[in-house]
Enzyme design. Structure first.
Site, PDB file in Angstrom:
ATOM      1  N   GLU A 144       0.714  -1.069   0.114  1.00 16.76           N
ATOM      2  CA  GLU A 144      -0.105   0.096   0.017  1.00 16.76           C
ATOM      3  C   GLU A 144       0.772   1.215   0.017  1.00 16.76           C
ATOM      4  O   GLU A 144       1.904   1.384   0.546  1.00 16.76           O
ATOM      5  CB  GLU A 144      -0.990   0.201   1.121  1.00 16.76           C
ATOM      6  CG  GLU A 144      -0.221   0.183   2.677  1.00 16.76           C
ATOM      7  CD  GLU A 144      -1.083   0.350   3.622  1.00 16.76           C
ATOM      8  OE1 GLU A 144      -2.133   0.940   3.758  1.00 16.76           O
ATOM      9  OE2 GLU A 144      -0.963  -0.459   4.756  1.00 16.76           O
ATOM     10  N   GLU A 241     -10.334   0.738   8.799  1.00 16.65           N
ATOM     11  CA  GLU A 241      -9.263   0.980   9.687  1.00 16.65           C
ATOM     12  C   GLU A 241      -9.165   2.204  10.023  1.00 16.65           C
ATOM     13  O   GLU A 241      -8.387   2.961   9.304  1.00 16.65           O
ATOM     14  CB  GLU A 241      -8.018   0.264   8.705  1.00 16.65           C
ATOM     15  CG  GLU A 241      -6.914   0.214   9.418  1.00 16.65           C
ATOM     16  CD  GLU A 241      -5.376   0.272   8.482  1.00 16.65           C
ATOM     17  OE1 GLU A 241      -4.696  -0.224   9.001  1.00 16.65           O
ATOM     18  OE2 GLU A 241      -5.400   0.942   7.365  1.00 16.65           O
TER      19      GLU A 241
END
Length: 264
Positions: A144, A241
């Protein structure tokens, strides 16, 4: 088919101890959880809890060394290649034991610009290695981009970099993890990007911007993003998240509104 939603229990349900968070997530309507770094508890403990709650674990991270303490991490530092490979071995044990879908490799920081190209080259070699190791387990490797406001010096911080890395490695078992919070913080055009990126994305995460709290606390176009993912029939997992602005259960209003199929 409904969207596949999971709770990141490294940030959510911190009102209870880590091993109890699977139970708390299940009680709140989640059928799956992701765990950033599950390694402080034993695999056996996690497996027992997973079995008792009948909950899936779509994602864990490969150990990242000193990254969360402000260091450069493991995945891009040439001198730490062997440490990274040992981290992949540890992750593989947990990934197989918890039957995860994806493992996430954090690129880490480069604290010396003169070494940046060396770090990037090592990161790509390490990604390729991890993707190979995980393929035999049927586990996808993802990586990511992370915003440089929260993590100054983070090696990969844009969609353009992520796509270039995917092209250069060209591995069938490697995909992008797209965090709408991080990309929004980097002023990436999330709604415009997502449709053309979905074929390269293995996992999505979200939090509102700019404070990384639950949807509805900032300026993230959450309604539009979820609507787009439904329209495009996105089949990967979507991880919540974020840092709850209140206790976790009080922060789940977005779940009832946008994921009524999961809300208890």
């Amino acid at each position: 088919m409904p969207l596949k939603l999971c709770a990141n229990i490294s940030l959510l349900f911190r009102e209870v101890e880590p091993l109890q968070r699977m139970d708390a997530a299940r009680a709140s309507g989640f059928e799956a959880v992701e765990i950033q770094f599950p390694y402080e508890q034993s695999l056996d403990e996690w497996q027992q809890r997973q079995s008792s709650t009948d909950i899936r674990v779509p994602l864990i991270n490969v150990p990242a060394g000193d990254l969360m303490a402000g260091g450069e991490g493991l995945a891009s530092v040439p001198q730490k290649r062997d440490d990274f490979r040992r981290a992949v071995d540890s992750c593989a044990e947990f990934a197989e034991g918890l039957k995860v879908d994806c493992v996430n490799v954090l690129a880490g920081r480069c604290l010396n610009d003169k070494r940046r190209l060396h770090h990037l080259d090592q990161f790509m070699h390490n990604l390729d290695y991890c993707a190979d190791q995980m393929k035999s387990l049927g586990v996808k490797t993802v990586f990511e981009a992370i915003n440089t406001h929260d993590m100054p010096g983070f090696l990969v911080h844009s969609v353009e970099q992520s796509r270039e890395i995917l092209r250069n490695i060209n591995h069938s078992n490697l995909a992008m993890q797209y965090d709408v919070y991080h990309m929004s913080r980097m002023n990436e055009p999330v709604l415009e990007q997502l449709p053309e990126l979905l074929s390269d994305i293995g996992h999505i995460q979200f939090a509102d911007t700019p404070d990384r709290n639950e949807p509805g606390t900032g300026d993230l176009a959450f309604t539009e993003i979820i609507g787009l993912l439904r329209e495009k029939e996105y089949r990967g997992w979507i991880g919540a998240e974020y840092n709850p602005s209140d206790n976790t259960d009080n922060s789940l209003g977005w779940m009832k509104t946008h994921f009524p199929e999961y809300h208890s």
